[in-house]
Design a protein around this motif. Structure first.
Motif, PDB file in Angstrom:
ATOM      1  N   ASN A 170       2.199  -1.977   5.607  1.00 16.55           N
ATOM      2  CA  ASN A 170       1.853  -3.244   4.964  1.00 16.55           C
ATOM      3  C   ASN A 170       1.020  -4.141   5.873  1.00 16.55           C
ATOM      4  OD1 ASN A 170       3.128  -2.588   2.571  1.00 16.55           O
ATOM      5  ND2 ASN A 170       5.072  -3.504   3.181  1.00 16.55           N
ATOM      6  N   GLN A 171       1.148  -3.965   7.186  1.00 15.64           N
ATOM      7  CA  GLN A 171       0.403  -4.784   8.145  1.00 15.64           C
ATOM      8  C   GLN A 171      -0.826  -4.046   8.686  1.00 15.64           C
ATOM      9  OE1 GLN A 171       3.382  -5.629  11.123  1.00 15.64           O
ATOM     10  NE2 GLN A 171       4.246  -7.315   9.960  1.00 15.64           N
ATOM     11  N   ALA A 172      -1.267  -3.015   7.998  1.00 12.81           N
ATOM     12  CA  ALA A 172      -2.391  -2.207   8.474  1.00 12.81           C
ATOM     13  C   ALA A 172      -3.627  -3.070   8.687  1.00 12.81           C
ATOM     14  CB  ALA A 172      -2.696  -1.100   7.470  1.00 12.81           C
ATOM     15  N   SER A 173      -4.370  -2.718   9.728  1.00 10.45           N
ATOM     16  CA  SER A 173      -5.616  -3.433  10.014  1.00 10.45           C
ATOM     17  C   SER A 173      -6.658  -3.045   8.956  1.00 10.45           C
ATOM     18  CB  SER A 173      -6.129  -3.041  11.401  1.00 10.45           C
ATOM     19  OG  SER A 173      -6.596  -1.704  11.393  1.00 10.45           O
ATOM     20  N   PRO A 174      -7.721  -3.843   8.825  1.00 11.21           N
ATOM     21  CA  PRO A 174      -8.790  -3.465   7.891  1.00 11.21           C
ATOM     22  C   PRO A 174      -9.340  -2.063   8.185  1.00 11.21           C
ATOM     23  CG  PRO A 174      -9.064  -5.746   8.558  1.00 11.21           C
ATOM     24  CD  PRO A 174      -7.946  -5.179   9.394  1.00 11.21           C
ATOM     25  N   ALA A 175      -9.480  -1.716   9.462  1.00 14.61           N
ATOM     26  CA  ALA A 175      -9.985  -0.380   9.816  1.00 14.61           C
ATOM     27  C   ALA A 175      -9.021   0.704   9.341  1.00 14.61           C
ATOM     28  CB  ALA A 175     -10.200  -0.285  11.322  1.00 14.61           C
ATOM     29  N   GLU A 176      -7.718   0.487   9.511  1.00 15.66           N
ATOM     30  CA  GLU A 176      -6.735   1.484   9.052  1.00 15.66           C
ATOM     31  C   GLU A 176      -6.778   1.625   7.534  1.00 15.66           C
ATOM     32  OE1 GLU A 176      -3.362   1.013  12.559  1.00 15.66           O
ATOM     33  OE2 GLU A 176      -3.171  -0.180  10.734  1.00 15.66           O
ATOM     34  N   ARG A 177      -6.929   0.525   6.829  1.00 13.94           N
ATOM     35  CA  ARG A 177      -6.997   0.579   5.359  1.00 13.94           C
ATOM     36  C   ARG A 177      -8.237   1.352   4.898  1.00 13.94           C
ATOM     37  NH1 ARG A 177      -3.110  -2.805   3.227  1.00 13.94           N
ATOM     38  NH2 ARG A 177      -2.371  -4.404   4.649  1.00 13.94           N
ATOM     39  N   ILE A 178      -9.366   1.110   5.555  1.00  6.10           N
ATOM     40  CA  ILE A 178     -10.611   1.803   5.192  1.00  6.10           C
ATOM     41  C   ILE A 178     -10.485   3.296   5.461  1.00  6.10           C
ATOM     42  CG2 ILE A 178     -13.024   2.097   5.889  1.00  6.10           C
ATOM     43  CD1 ILE A 178     -13.079  -1.005   6.242  1.00  6.10           C
ATOM     44  N   LEU A 179      -9.974   3.656   6.649  1.00  4.28           N
ATOM     45  CA  LEU A 179      -9.853   5.086   6.969  1.00  4.28           C
ATOM     46  C   LEU A 179      -8.859   5.764   6.030  1.00  4.28           C
ATOM     47  CD1 LEU A 179     -10.769   7.446   8.622  1.00  4.28           C
ATOM     48  CD2 LEU A 179      -9.049   6.857  10.345  1.00  4.28           C
ATOM     49  N   TRP A 180      -7.786   5.085   5.664  1.00  2.00           N
ATOM     50  CA  TRP A 180      -6.794   5.669   4.763  1.00  2.00           C
ATOM     51  C   TRP A 180      -7.430   6.045   3.428  1.00  2.00           C
ATOM     52  CZ3 TRP A 180      -2.975   8.599   4.527  1.00  2.00           C
ATOM     53  CH2 TRP A 180      -2.161   8.701   3.397  1.00  2.00           C
ATOM     54  N   LYS A 181      -8.384   5.236   2.960  1.00  2.00           N
ATOM     55  CA  LYS A 181      -9.067   5.560   1.698  1.00  2.00           C
ATOM     56  C   LYS A 181      -9.799   6.898   1.792  1.00  2.00           C
ATOM     57  CE  LYS A 181      -9.671   0.847   0.072  1.00  2.00           C
ATOM     58  NZ  LYS A 181     -10.604  -0.248  -0.165  1.00  2.00           N
ATOM     59  N   HIS A 182     -10.170   7.307   3.004  1.00  2.00           N
ATOM     60  CA  HIS A 182     -10.875   8.576   3.207  1.00  2.00           C
ATOM     61  C   HIS A 182      -9.932   9.736   3.518  1.00  2.00           C
ATOM     62  CE1 HIS A 182     -15.036   7.049   3.135  1.00  2.00           C
ATOM     63  NE2 HIS A 182     -14.431   5.920   3.439  1.00  2.00           N
ATOM     64  N   LEU A 183      -8.735   9.425   4.014  1.00  2.00           N
ATOM     65  CA  LEU A 183      -7.792  10.477   4.396  1.00  2.00           C
ATOM     66  C   LEU A 183      -6.760  10.772   3.312  1.00  2.00           C
ATOM     67  CD1 LEU A 183      -6.982   9.523   8.109  1.00  2.00           C
ATOM     68  CD2 LEU A 183      -8.572  11.271   7.280  1.00  2.00           C
ATOM     69  N   SER A 184      -6.498   9.803   2.448  1.00  2.00           N
ATOM     70  CA  SER A 184      -5.445   9.977   1.443  1.00  2.00           C
ATOM     71  C   SER A 184      -5.876  10.981   0.373  1.00  2.00           C
ATOM     72  CB  SER A 184      -5.111   8.635   0.798  1.00  2.00           C
ATOM     73  OG  SER A 184      -6.234   8.139   0.098  1.00  2.00           O
ATOM     74  N   LYS A 185      -4.926  11.427  -0.376  1.00  2.00           N
ATOM     75  CA  LYS A 185      -5.152  12.312  -1.535  1.00  2.00           C
ATOM     76  C   LYS A 185      -5.894  13.594  -1.167  1.00  2.00           C
ATOM     77  CE  LYS A 185      -5.231   8.244  -4.396  1.00  2.00           C
ATOM     78  NZ  LYS A 185      -6.112   7.227  -4.925  1.00  2.00           N
ATOM     79  N   ARG A 186      -5.599  14.112   0.030  1.00  2.00           N
ATOM     80  CA  ARG A 186      -6.131  15.411   0.473  1.00  2.00           C
ATOM     81  C   ARG A 186      -7.656  15.510   0.405  1.00  2.00           C
ATOM     82  NH1 ARG A 186      -2.091  19.323   1.114  1.00  2.00           N
ATOM     83  NH2 ARG A 186      -0.086  18.685   0.313  1.00  2.00           N
ATOM     84  N   GLN A 187      -8.327  14.412   0.705  1.00  2.00           N
ATOM     85  CA  GLN A 187      -9.789  14.394   0.626  1.00  2.00           C
ATOM     86  C   GLN A 187     -10.473  15.136   1.770  1.00  2.00           C
ATOM     87  OE1 GLN A 187     -11.508  10.497  -0.814  1.00  2.00           O
ATOM     88  NE2 GLN A 187      -9.430   9.867  -0.296  1.00  2.00           N
TER      89      GLN A 187
END
Length: 131
Positions: A19-36
């Motif tokens: 919940n406290q993820a940095s903007p960079a962590e949130r952006i990278l997660w969008k690329h790593l999530s859902k087995r991309q």
């Protein structure tokens, strides 16, 4: 025979970190999530005692860390943490917040290249079938 002991996970802390993820962590997660990334599953803020990994691909034993602004003050801590993770058999790659914010595609490419260059696990004899 005793019961198998499971280590409880600190899910409250993991949830708080997500919940406290940095903007960079949130952006990278969008690329790593859902087995991309070549179908590999990544998890966020997964504990490998006593540390929480920013991103972890258990299948490849790959830890991806995003170093924030405080990294300069925590280099000794990060080195200790990386050593422990490597001792546990994990490969650790690190990026800075600005690496992700300036070129998330470049970071993704480096993660893919790292996965491609990692040794493949030795297959189980039971999966090979009868010879």
């Amino acid at each position: 025979m005793g019961m198998v002991q499971f280590k409880p996970r600190n899910t409250d802390r993991a949830r708080k970190l997500r919940n406290q993820a940095s903007p960079a962590e949130r952006i990278l997660w969008k690329h790593l999530s859902k087995r991309q990334i070549h179908g590999y599953k990544f998890s966020r803020q997964l504990p490998i005692d006593p540390y929480f990994c920013d991103f972890l691909c258990r299948e490849k034993k790959l830890v991806v860390e995003i170093d924030g602004e405080s990294h300069n003050q925590s280099q000794e801590y990060d080195a200790e943490r990386t050593a422990l993770l490597r001792d546990e058999g994990y490969h650790v790659i690190r990026f800075t917040n600005s690496d992700v914010l300036d070129s998330v595609e470049g970071v993704g490419f480096r993660i893919v290249e790292t996965i491609r260059n990692m040794p493949t696990p030795i297959p189980s004899r039971s999966l090979e079938g009868d010879i």
